[in-house]
Motif scaffolding. Structure first.
Motif, PDB file in Angstrom:
ATOM      1  N   UNK A 121      40.992  50.600  37.986  1.00 55.77           N
ATOM      2  CA  UNK A 121      41.465  51.410  36.860  1.00 55.77           C
ATOM      3  C   UNK A 121      40.331  51.637  35.862  1.00 55.77           C
ATOM      4  N   UNK A 122      39.517  50.624  35.617  1.00 55.57           N
ATOM      5  CA  UNK A 122      38.358  50.797  34.731  1.00 55.57           C
ATOM      6  C   UNK A 122      37.387  51.835  35.303  1.00 55.57           C
ATOM      7  N   UNK A 123      37.180  51.798  36.602  1.00 53.97           N
ATOM      8  CA  UNK A 123      36.310  52.790  37.237  1.00 53.97           C
ATOM      9  C   UNK A 123      36.898  54.195  37.089  1.00 53.97           C
ATOM     10  N   UNK A 124      38.222  54.296  37.178  1.00 55.58           N
ATOM     11  CA  UNK A 124      38.888  55.586  36.992  1.00 55.58           C
ATOM     12  C   UNK A 124      38.736  56.084  35.557  1.00 55.58           C
ATOM     13  N   UNK A 125      38.843  55.172  34.580  1.00 53.78           N
ATOM     14  CA  UNK A 125      38.637  55.541  33.175  1.00 53.78           C
ATOM     15  C   UNK A 125      37.214  56.060  32.991  1.00 53.78           C
ATOM     16  N   UNK A 142      30.987  50.659  30.467  1.00 54.35           N
ATOM     17  CA  UNK A 142      29.852  50.021  31.149  1.00 54.35           C
ATOM     18  C   UNK A 142      29.411  48.748  30.433  1.00 54.35           C
ATOM     19  N   UNK A 143      29.269  48.829  29.119  1.00 54.83           N
ATOM     20  CA  UNK A 143      28.723  47.712  28.348  1.00 54.83           C
ATOM     21  C   UNK A 143      29.674  46.526  28.242  1.00 54.83           C
ATOM     22  N   UNK A 144      30.983  46.781  28.302  1.00 53.54           N
ATOM     23  CA  UNK A 144      31.931  45.716  28.003  1.00 53.54           C
ATOM     24  C   UNK A 144      32.749  45.204  29.184  1.00 53.54           C
TER      25      UNK A 144
END
Length: 194
Positions: A121-125, A142-144
């Protein structure tokens, strides 16, 4: 009525500083917040399952409790970010977690599945932010989150493999002692030796 008017006025003030933050990204971040809170809730249930007298795995309890705290912190970090961007936070009901697992191995496998889902889901965001030309959101993700997710998945995969190799009550006991010492994110080694 007066309350509604004041609320709209405050909402308008938050919107005046909003720049290059697409509604679809706001929605996707709200989904991520709720996914992190769901994981927090699930890890909390898993932690206290392992703390029961008939399970008695203090190391695994501590591991899942730490994971629950990290997931809550992730949700809070995204909520702070949403406020900085002029977004509207929408929290949904947290689903009931799975209350217990057959054994530690099953719990760790479920945790890995959950982490893979959160990471996807983070990759989708991130991909959506790129499509919407929102470099600030890309940088924030990316940073967090991205590297920490990969590191956490590796730790879980390692624990699963080690526990598969143990496959006995003595093995689970020794694994619990190992996990007590290791934690979820072992300190990284400074290549310069500092």
């Amino acid at each position: 009525m007066a309350f509604g008017f004041r609320y709209c006025g405050r909402r308008h003030m938050a919107m005046i500083m909003r720049q290059n933050f697409a509604k679809c990204c706001e929605k996707k971040l709200n989904d991520q917040i709720n996914m992190e809170l769901k994981a927090c809730h699930q890890y909390l249930a898993m932690a206290y399952h392992c703390d029961r007298a008939d399970v008695s795995s203090p190391g695994v309890h501590k591991f899942f409790l730490q994971a629950s705290t990290e997931e809550r912190e992730h949700a809070e970090k995204i909520m702070k970010y949403m406020n900085k961007r002029g977004g509207l936070i929408r929290l949904s009901a947290v689903p009931e977690p799975m209350p217990c697992f057959e054994d530690t191995l099953a719990a760790l496998k479920y945790a890995l599945e959950m982490e893979l889902e959160v990471n996807q889901h983070l990759l989708d965001v991130h991909a959506l932010a790129g499509q919407q030309n929102d470099p600030n959101l890309c940088d924030f993700i990316e940073a967090n989150f991205l590297q920490e997710q990969v590191d956490g998945q590796k730790v879980l995969a390692d624990y699963i493999r080690q526990l598969e190799r143990a496959q006995s009550e003595l093995g689970e006991y020794l694994f619990d002692k190992y996990i007590t010492a290791a934690g979820m994110h072992p300190p990284s080694v400074d290549p310069k030796g500092h």
